[in-house]
Write a protein that holds these residues in place. Structure first.
Motif, PDB file in Angstrom:
ATOM      1  N   GLU A   1       0.449 -15.600 -30.605  1.00 45.30           N
ATOM      2  CA  GLU A   1      -0.314 -16.541 -31.419  1.00 45.30           C
ATOM      3  C   GLU A   1      -0.153 -17.984 -30.955  1.00 45.30           C
ATOM      4  O   GLU A   1      -1.138 -18.742 -30.878  1.00 45.30           O
ATOM      5  CB  GLU A   1       0.102 -16.398 -32.887  1.00 45.30           C
TER       6      GLU A   1
ATOM      7  N   ALA B   1       0.439  -6.859 -35.612  1.00 47.94           N
ATOM      8  CA  ALA B   1      -0.622  -7.123 -36.585  1.00 47.94           C
ATOM      9  C   ALA B   1      -1.004  -8.593 -36.660  1.00 47.94           C
ATOM     10  O   ALA B   1      -2.181  -8.931 -36.806  1.00 47.94           O
ATOM     11  CB  ALA B   1      -0.199  -6.615 -37.964  1.00 47.94           C
TER      12      ALA B   1
ATOM     13  N   GLU C   1      -4.712  -9.780 -35.817  1.00 49.46           N
ATOM     14  CA  GLU C   1      -5.509 -10.407 -36.875  1.00 49.46           C
ATOM     15  C   GLU C   1      -6.009 -11.780 -36.436  1.00 49.46           C
ATOM     16  O   GLU C   1      -7.170 -12.134 -36.682  1.00 49.46           O
ATOM     17  CB  GLU C   1      -4.662 -10.534 -38.149  1.00 49.46           C
ATOM     18  N   LYS C   2      -5.147 -12.535 -35.766  1.00 52.44           N
ATOM     19  CA  LYS C   2      -5.563 -13.867 -35.307  1.00 52.44           C
ATOM     20  C   LYS C   2      -6.704 -13.741 -34.299  1.00 52.44           C
ATOM     21  O   LYS C   2      -7.687 -14.483 -34.371  1.00 52.44           O
ATOM     22  CB  LYS C   2      -4.383 -14.601 -34.679  1.00 52.44           C
TER      23      LYS C   2
ATOM     24  N   ARG D   1      -8.904 -11.361 -33.919  1.00 56.07           N
ATOM     25  CA  ARG D   1     -10.164 -10.947 -34.547  1.00 56.07           C
ATOM     26  C   ARG D   1     -10.768 -12.073 -35.364  1.00 56.07           C
ATOM     27  O   ARG D   1     -11.999 -12.216 -35.418  1.00 56.07           O
ATOM     28  CB  ARG D   1      -9.922  -9.685 -35.369  1.00 56.07           C
ATOM     29  N   SER D   2      -9.933 -12.899 -35.984  1.00 55.93           N
ATOM     30  CA  SER D   2     -10.460 -14.020 -36.763  1.00 55.93           C
ATOM     31  C   SER D   2     -11.147 -15.050 -35.871  1.00 55.93           C
ATOM     32  O   SER D   2     -12.014 -15.796 -36.326  1.00 55.93           O
ATOM     33  CB  SER D   2      -9.336 -14.691 -37.559  1.00 55.93           C
TER      34      SER D   2
ATOM     35  N   ASP E   1      -0.838   3.661 -39.628  1.00 56.45           N
ATOM     36  CA  ASP E   1      -0.436   2.264 -39.806  1.00 56.45           C
ATOM     37  C   ASP E   1       1.014   2.167 -40.279  1.00 56.45           C
ATOM     38  O   ASP E   1       1.751   1.252 -39.888  1.00 56.45           O
ATOM     39  CB  ASP E   1      -1.321   1.576 -40.854  1.00 56.45           C
TER      40      ASP E   1
END
Length: 276
Positions: free
Chosen positions: A142, A170, A174-175, A177-178, A256
Motif C-alpha cells: 500500500e 486483503a 482492497e486498495k 480495487r478501490s 476466505d
C-alpha cells in the motif's frame, strides 16, 4: 475447453482472467511447456526477464501459429534494471520476438534503491508508444502504491502479488480495487501448501473437482487474475477447467476464513535482490 472469463483493465483492454505462469520453468524446457499450455487452451502467458525464459515463450508463440491478437503476454522489469527501464523493455520485447507486449510490470519495488518511481515514469513513456498495451506493478504494498501514485500520470493497470487462501493480502487487494488496479495472484495455490486445507478438500469432494480447481475458482470468483503453472499437460487442462466451477457465497467465505498470514515468497518491504 473451458470458457475462460475475460477481465477488462482500467484502460479498456481485456485479458483472460486465468493464465499460465512460467516462474522457475527452466529455459531449455520453456518452449515445450508453453506450447503444451497453448495447446491446452491458455491464451494468457506470464513471464519475466528475471526468469530467463522469455526466448522460450517467444519460440512457443511463433511455433503455435496462433494469431498474435488472440494472445496476452506479460513480462517484467528486473530489479537491477530499474534505472534503464526503456532499454530493458526493448531487450524483453526482442527476446520474446514480439512487435508489442500486452502488459509490462515493475517486478518488485525494492524501496532501498529508491528507483521505482523513476522506473514508472520511464514505463509511462514506453506506454505512450505502440509497443506495450498496458503497464503495471508487481509486489507493491500500500505505501509503495501511495508513493508511486503521488507522481504518476498513469494509474497501474495491474498489481501482481502473492495471494492465496492462507495469505490473502486483503488490505493491498482492497486498495488496488478501490483505485481501479486489477489484482493478479502469483503462487495462487500457496506453492501447494493450501491444497490440503479442510475447506478446500471438502469443496473438492462436494464438486467432484481437484483442490487446485477449487482454489482457482475462488480466485476467479473474487475477480482476481490468476496464473497457475504446471509442467503436466493433464494438470494444465485440469487447472483451466476451474473456469467452469461456480462457487457460492458460503463456499467463498469458507476459503476466505483460511487466512493465516502464511507468506511463502519474499517480503516486498525488504526484498532487495537485483535479479541480474
Amino acid at each position: 475447453m473451458s470458457q475462460v472469463p475475460q477481465l477488462t483493465l482500467n484502460n479498456g483492454i481485456t485479458l483472460p482472467q486465468l493464465g499460465f505462469g512460467v516462474f522457475q520453468v527452466p529455459p531449455e524446457d520453456t518452449q515445450r511447456i508453453v506450447e503444451e499450455a497453448l495447446e491446452a487452451g491458455y491464451r494468457h502467458i506470464d513471464t519475466a526477464a528475471a526468469y530467463r525464459n522469455e526466448a522460450g515463450v517467444g519460440a512457443a508463440i511463433a511455433a503455435s501459429g496462433l494469431p498474435r491478437e488472440d494472445l496476452f503476454i506479460t513480462t517484467k522489469l528486473r530489479n537491477g534494471e530499474q534505472g534503464n527501464a526503456p532499454e530493458a523493455f526493448q531487450s524483453s520485447r526482442k527476446a520474446l520476438g514480439l512487435d508489442y507486449v500486452d502488459l509490462y510490470l515493475i517486478h518488485w519495488p525494492v524501496p532501498s534503491q529508491g528507483l521505482y518511481t523513476d522506473a514508472w515514469k520511464a514505463l509511462e513513456k514506453v506506454y505512450g508508444s505502440n509497443e506495450v498495451r498496458a503497464i503495471g506493478v508487481s509486489n507493491f504494498l500500500e505505501d509503495h502504491l501511495d508513493v508511486l501514485l503521488a507522481g504518476a500520470g498513469v494509474v497501474p493497470a495491474v498489481n501482481q502479488i502473492e495471494l492465496h487462501p492462507t495469505f490473502q493480502q486483503a488490505g493491498v487487494a482492497e486498495k488496488c480495487r478501490s483505485l481501479g488496479i486489477a489484482v493478479e495472484a502469483y503462487s495462487p495455490l500457496g506453492q501447494g501448501a493450501d491444497l490440503n486445507a479442510g475447506a478446500v478438500t471438502a469443496l473438492a469432494r462436494e464438486r467432484d473437482a481437484t483442490p487446485a480447481q477449487i482454489i482457482l475458482a475462488w480466485h476467479l470468483a473474487a475477480g482476481t487474475i490468476v496464473i497457475p503453472k504446471s509442467s503436466s499437460p493433464a494438470r494444465m487442462r485440469e487447472n483451466l477447467a476451474a473456469a467452469s466451477i461456480s462457487l457460492g457465497a458460503a463456499d467463498v467465505q469458507s476459503i476466505d476464513a483460511l487466512e493465516s498470514g502464511n507468506r511463502v515468497g519474499g517480503d516486498p518491504a525488504t526484498a532487495e535482490h537485483s535479479q541480474l
